[in-house]
Design a protein around this motif. Structure first.
Motif, PDB file in Angstrom:
ATOM      1  N   ASP A  58      36.504  49.201  44.350  1.00 52.73           N
ATOM      2  CA  ASP A  58      36.431  47.875  43.837  1.00 52.73           C
ATOM      3  C   ASP A  58      37.619  47.704  42.584  1.00 52.73           C
ATOM      4  O   ASP A  58      36.955  46.408  42.368  1.00 52.73           O
ATOM      5  CB  ASP A  58      34.851  48.025  43.547  1.00 52.73           C
ATOM      6  CG  ASP A  58      34.295  47.668  44.613  1.00 52.73           C
ATOM      7  OD1 ASP A  58      35.340  48.003  46.018  1.00 52.73           O
ATOM      8  OD2 ASP A  58      33.247  47.817  45.624  1.00 52.73           O
ATOM      9  N   ALA A  59      37.316  48.848  41.787  1.00 53.62           N
ATOM     10  CA  ALA A  59      38.155  48.395  40.746  1.00 53.62           C
ATOM     11  C   ALA A  59      39.289  46.927  40.977  1.00 53.62           C
ATOM     12  O   ALA A  59      39.786  47.191  41.925  1.00 53.62           O
ATOM     13  CB  ALA A  59      38.939  49.478  40.210  1.00 53.62           C
ATOM     14  N   PRO A  60      39.290  46.709  39.976  1.00 57.17           N
ATOM     15  CA  PRO A  60      40.533  45.088  40.123  1.00 57.17           C
ATOM     16  C   PRO A  60      41.861  46.131  39.843  1.00 57.17           C
ATOM     17  O   PRO A  60      41.969  46.497  39.248  1.00 57.17           O
ATOM     18  CB  PRO A  60      40.664  44.229  38.704  1.00 57.17           C
ATOM     19  CG  PRO A  60      39.511  45.154  37.404  1.00 57.17           C
ATOM     20  CD  PRO A  60      38.797  46.459  38.861  1.00 57.17           C
ATOM     21  N   VAL A  61      42.390  45.661  41.202  1.00 56.94           N
ATOM     22  CA  VAL A  61      44.415  46.177  40.799  1.00 56.94           C
ATOM     23  C   VAL A  61      44.656  45.140  40.430  1.00 56.94           C
ATOM     24  O   VAL A  61      44.778  43.866  40.422  1.00 56.94           O
ATOM     25  CB  VAL A  61      44.146  46.335  43.130  1.00 56.94           C
ATOM     26  CG1 VAL A  61      45.498  46.586  42.577  1.00 56.94           C
ATOM     27  CG2 VAL A  61      43.316  47.387  42.975  1.00 56.94           C
ATOM     28  N   GLU A  62      45.333  45.710  39.298  1.00 58.08           N
ATOM     29  CA  GLU A  62      46.474  45.061  38.613  1.00 58.08           C
ATOM     30  C   GLU A  62      47.204  44.365  39.378  1.00 58.08           C
ATOM     31  O   GLU A  62      48.594  44.841  39.366  1.00 58.08           O
ATOM     32  CB  GLU A  62      46.728  45.405  37.312  1.00 58.08           C
ATOM     33  CG  GLU A  62      45.536  45.537  35.688  1.00 58.08           C
ATOM     34  CD  GLU A  62      45.911  46.465  34.989  1.00 58.08           C
ATOM     35  OE1 GLU A  62      47.426  45.765  34.596  1.00 58.08           O
ATOM     36  OE2 GLU A  62      45.478  47.199  34.630  1.00 58.08           O
ATOM     37  N   GLU A  63      47.712  42.722  39.689  1.00 63.89           N
ATOM     38  CA  GLU A  63      48.175  42.029  39.894  1.00 63.89           C
ATOM     39  C   GLU A  63      49.467  41.802  39.294  1.00 63.89           C
ATOM     40  O   GLU A  63      49.028  41.544  38.384  1.00 63.89           O
ATOM     41  CB  GLU A  63      47.677  41.092  40.538  1.00 63.89           C
ATOM     42  CG  GLU A  63      46.927  41.312  41.991  1.00 63.89           C
ATOM     43  CD  GLU A  63      46.095  40.084  42.114  1.00 63.89           C
ATOM     44  OE1 GLU A  63      47.348  38.674  42.188  1.00 63.89           O
ATOM     45  OE2 GLU A  63      45.256  39.853  43.766  1.00 63.89           O
ATOM     46  N   PRO A  64      50.604  41.938  39.720  1.00 60.80           N
ATOM     47  CA  PRO A  64      52.254  41.198  39.031  1.00 60.80           C
ATOM     48  C   PRO A  64      51.346  39.839  38.132  1.00 60.80           C
ATOM     49  O   PRO A  64      51.224  38.843  39.270  1.00 60.80           O
ATOM     50  CB  PRO A  64      53.114  42.103  40.110  1.00 60.80           C
ATOM     51  CG  PRO A  64      52.469  41.815  40.633  1.00 60.80           C
ATOM     52  CD  PRO A  64      51.251  41.953  40.833  1.00 60.80           C
ATOM     53  N   LEU A  65      52.674  39.806  37.102  1.00 57.19           N
ATOM     54  CA  LEU A  65      52.384  38.551  36.319  1.00 57.19           C
ATOM     55  C   LEU A  65      52.711  37.579  37.971  1.00 57.19           C
ATOM     56  O   LEU A  65      53.660  38.211  38.465  1.00 57.19           O
ATOM     57  CB  LEU A  65      52.475  38.439  35.160  1.00 57.19           C
ATOM     58  CG  LEU A  65      51.724  38.741  34.119  1.00 57.19           C
ATOM     59  CD1 LEU A  65      52.654  38.885  32.437  1.00 57.19           C
ATOM     60  CD2 LEU A  65      50.416  38.298  33.849  1.00 57.19           C
ATOM     61  N   PRO A  66      52.798  36.720  37.486  1.00 62.39           N
ATOM     62  CA  PRO A  66      53.397  35.374  38.522  1.00 62.39           C
ATOM     63  C   PRO A  66      54.550  35.165  37.921  1.00 62.39           C
ATOM     64  O   PRO A  66      55.141  35.221  36.392  1.00 62.39           O
ATOM     65  CB  PRO A  66      52.519  34.266  38.157  1.00 62.39           C
ATOM     66  CG  PRO A  66      51.673  34.235  37.532  1.00 62.39           C
ATOM     67  CD  PRO A  66      51.410  35.797  36.957  1.00 62.39           C
TER      68      PRO A  66
END
Length: 166
Positions: A58-66
């Motif tokens: 459940d650790a947050p997955v770093e999404e790419p910046l918009p």
């Protein structure tokens, strides 16, 4: 008979102390039991090893910046006329947040957007500008006007970099 009365008084006084101690112990033990069950230390149905594995999943997955770009607006100095005749100046600087694919389009019509900002900021009353909560309303008005001029999908936000009244 006179000897019986002091014994009864002593029994009544002594009988309250165990009751108070029992009440305090009941509250402390009841609260501790509730905490142990509520926190999962007792009667937990999940395996602690599974909790650790689930926490890692459940650790947050770093999404790419918009994919955004920022179009800077040159600093504006606007003359503000107060009702008492004193002249004040507003120093304003902002950047426009746009999708990266529309950066060239917004840069092309930047003079129109600056004209819209000049017209709007000149029309706003000085006393409204000095209100601490006014910046939120002014920002939303500027964003609405820019979206109308540039296109709804071309402008995402207005970031105010400097807003100083002298």
């Amino acid at each position: 008979m006179a000897d019986d009365e002091p014994i009864e008084d002593e029994l009544k006084k002594k009988s309250k102390l165990p009751m108070i101690i029992g009440l305090v112990l009941m509250l402390v033990l009841g609260g501790g039991g509730f905490f142990a069950v509520y926190s999962g230390m007792l009667f937990s149905q999940e395996d602690p090893a599974e909790d650790h594995a689930a926490a890692e999943e459940d650790a947050p997955v770093e999404e790419p910046l918009p994919d955004v770009a920022f179009v800077p607006i040159e600093p504006l100095i606007i003359n503000l006329d107060t009702k008492n005749g004193a002249l004040k100046h507003l120093r304003f600087q902002a950047q426009i947040e746009v999708p990266a694919k529309y950066e060239a389009d917004v840069t092309l019509i930047l003079p129109r957007l600056v004209d819209i900002l000049n017209g709007y900021l000149r029309a706003v009353d000085v006393y409204e500008l000095e209100d601490p909560t006014a910046l939120i309303r002014i920002r939303s008005q500027m964003l609405r006007r820019m979206k109308i001029a540039a296109g709804e999908e071309r402008v995402r936000d207005v970031l105010i970099m400097e807003f100083v009244i002298n």
